[in-house]
Design a protein around this motif. Sequence first.
Motif, PDB file in Angstrom:
ATOM      1  N   UNK A   1      -7.085  13.564 -72.724  1.00 54.76           N
ATOM      2  CA  UNK A   1      -7.989  14.714 -72.833  1.00 54.76           C
ATOM      3  C   UNK A   1      -8.369  14.961 -74.292  1.00 54.76           C
ATOM      4  N   UNK A   2      -7.472  14.640 -75.222  1.00 57.91           N
ATOM      5  CA  UNK A   2      -7.783  14.736 -76.652  1.00 57.91           C
ATOM      6  C   UNK A   2      -8.919  13.770 -76.988  1.00 57.91           C
ATOM      7  N   UNK A   3      -8.799  12.538 -76.511  1.00 55.75           N
ATOM      8  CA  UNK A   3      -9.823  11.523 -76.757  1.00 55.75           C
ATOM      9  C   UNK A   3     -11.148  11.907 -76.105  1.00 55.75           C
TER      10      UNK A   3
ATOM     11  N   UNK B   1     -19.077   2.506 -81.681  1.00 57.86           N
ATOM     12  CA  UNK B   1     -18.035   3.448 -82.098  1.00 57.86           C
ATOM     13  C   UNK B   1     -17.083   2.762 -83.067  1.00 57.86           C
ATOM     14  N   UNK B   2     -16.788   3.420 -84.175  1.00 55.92           N
ATOM     15  CA  UNK B   2     -15.751   2.980 -85.104  1.00 55.92           C
ATOM     16  C   UNK B   2     -14.610   3.974 -85.051  1.00 55.92           C
ATOM     17  N   UNK B   3     -13.397   3.480 -84.816  1.00 53.10           N
ATOM     18  CA  UNK B   3     -12.209   4.322 -84.748  1.00 53.10           C
ATOM     19  C   UNK B   3     -11.303   3.992 -85.916  1.00 53.10           C
ATOM     20  N   UNK B   4     -11.025   4.976 -86.735  1.00 55.52           N
ATOM     21  CA  UNK B   4     -10.048   4.832 -87.813  1.00 55.52           C
ATOM     22  C   UNK B   4      -8.667   5.172 -87.253  1.00 55.52           C
ATOM     23  N   UNK B   5      -7.756   4.199 -87.291  1.00 51.91           N
ATOM     24  CA  UNK B   5      -6.387   4.434 -86.858  1.00 51.91           C
ATOM     25  C   UNK B   5      -6.141   3.964 -85.442  1.00 51.91           C
ATOM     26  N   UNK B   6      -5.140   3.105 -85.273  1.00 47.12           N
ATOM     27  CA  UNK B   6      -4.791   2.575 -83.952  1.00 47.12           C
ATOM     28  C   UNK B   6      -3.436   3.078 -83.494  1.00 47.12           C
ATOM     29  N   UNK B   7      -3.123   4.334 -83.863  1.00 53.06           N
ATOM     30  CA  UNK B   7      -1.967   4.994 -83.274  1.00 53.06           C
ATOM     31  C   UNK B   7      -2.310   5.433 -81.859  1.00 53.06           C
ATOM     32  N   UNK B   8      -1.485   6.286 -81.279  1.00 54.83           N
ATOM     33  CA  UNK B   8      -1.676   6.669 -79.880  1.00 54.83           C
ATOM     34  C   UNK B   8      -3.048   7.305 -79.655  1.00 54.83           C
ATOM     35  N   UNK B   9      -3.441   8.243 -80.509  1.00 54.37           N
ATOM     36  CA  UNK B   9      -4.727   8.906 -80.296  1.00 54.37           C
ATOM     37  C   UNK B   9      -5.879   7.918 -80.482  1.00 54.37           C
TER      38      UNK B   9
ATOM     39  N   UNK C   1     -15.271  19.001 -85.709  1.00 54.73           N
ATOM     40  CA  UNK C   1     -13.828  19.043 -85.535  1.00 54.73           C
ATOM     41  C   UNK C   1     -13.522  19.022 -84.046  1.00 54.73           C
ATOM     42  N   UNK C   2     -12.335  18.544 -83.705  1.00 54.82           N
ATOM     43  CA  UNK C   2     -11.916  18.529 -82.310  1.00 54.82           C
ATOM     44  C   UNK C   2     -10.452  18.910 -82.241  1.00 54.82           C
ATOM     45  N   UNK C   3     -10.160  19.978 -81.506  1.00 58.77           N
ATOM     46  CA  UNK C   3      -8.786  20.461 -81.385  1.00 58.77           C
ATOM     47  C   UNK C   3      -8.372  20.474 -79.913  1.00 58.77           C
ATOM     48  N   UNK C   4      -7.236  19.889 -79.622  1.00 57.47           N
ATOM     49  CA  UNK C   4      -6.698  19.911 -78.269  1.00 57.47           C
ATOM     50  C   UNK C   4      -7.762  19.418 -77.276  1.00 57.47           C
ATOM     51  N   UNK C   5      -7.956  20.155 -76.155  1.00 54.48           N
ATOM     52  CA  UNK C   5      -8.992  19.772 -75.207  1.00 54.48           C
ATOM     53  C   UNK C   5      -9.607  21.016 -74.591  1.00 54.48           C
ATOM     54  N   UNK C   6     -10.895  20.935 -74.353  1.00 53.75           N
ATOM     55  CA  UNK C   6     -11.612  22.052 -73.749  1.00 53.75           C
ATOM     56  C   UNK C   6     -11.849  21.771 -72.272  1.00 53.75           C
ATOM     57  N   UNK C   7     -10.776  21.969 -71.491  1.00 53.09           N
ATOM     58  CA  UNK C   7     -10.832  21.818 -70.036  1.00 53.09           C
ATOM     59  C   UNK C   7     -11.343  20.440 -69.615  1.00 53.09           C
TER      60      UNK C   7
END
Length: 340
Positions: free
Chosen positions: A147-149, A164-172, A282-288
């Motif tokens: 839901x974060x993604x 799409x370019x994603x910085x960081x290949x951790x869990x998120x 910005x993106x925080x948590x998830x909006x439903x």
Amino acid sequence: MKAFQVANVNDYALIDTKQPVAEAGEVLIKTAFAGICGSDLHIIHGQNPFVQFPRITGHEFSGVVAAIGEGVTHVKVGDKVCVDPVISCGECYACRAGRFNVCAKLQVFGVHRNGGFGEYTSAPASNVLVLPDNVTLEQAALVEPYSIATNVLSRMEPIAGDTLLVYGAGVIGLTIVQVAKAMGIERIIVTDIVDERLETAKALGATDVINSRVNKVEDCIQEWTNGEGVPLIADAACIPALLPEILRIACPAGRIGLLGFTSTPSDLAQIEVIKKELTIVGSRLNNRRFPQVLEMISSGRLDPLALISHRIALNDIGDGIQLMENHPELTRKVLVEMSK
């Protein structure tokens, strides 16, 4: 009941505590699975300014309804469910604007109220979602990181043909890759400094990867896009010093999603934003976003089980935390199985 509690900074243990009950408007859930998140480690180390100690942590969990409180009608005892950890007031400006995840009175499971690292958890009925018949409890425990993604990608408003370019290949970062693929984004580039993580990113749907210790991200992007840049950039590395590079790499009309929760300032060259009319969100948590994620899982477009690297029992949760602390390159999602 048995639960994992953080009593204070760097002070955590399994405890025996009173089982919660289902008050009016609430649901009591017998927890089945719970995921350990990097933010759980931040709580342990005192890096979350909102947490109220002592706290049973855990905001990624699923289970079976054990009891319902007065007035609850959309779930029944025995239902398999997951829980959206974002509790909003429904009355403040953000809520009136439909932005429930930045509610002025926001509460989050495992931060402001007890979360899923216990054998039982109580939750407002409005936060409890009954699972589709073909979604398992194991899959449902991982809806929250997806839901974060989903939230950050939705904020960036992808259109057909976007790269799409994603910085960081951790869990998120990895969940962003998977959700982007499920949404139909065809070219997904991931950059990180750990080859093992980049290999995982490719296995989960990345089409191109860049080890930024070996190659300059900006040079690769310029070459691969004929100097145009990329329209979508998600910063899951959360390193403030990367922002100037991100602004340069973004193409005109590009959209940038920031996920870092740090007070460290970033350098921002306003000319880069204005001349290309960039959108920075910005993106925080998830909006439903839970129903959207559950639909992607149910339809087979999203496989959350591919994210799991380790499964442990509640009794071993301390070992799971140490594994994540000491060997982040080996861990993706560590899943706690309550029945083990």
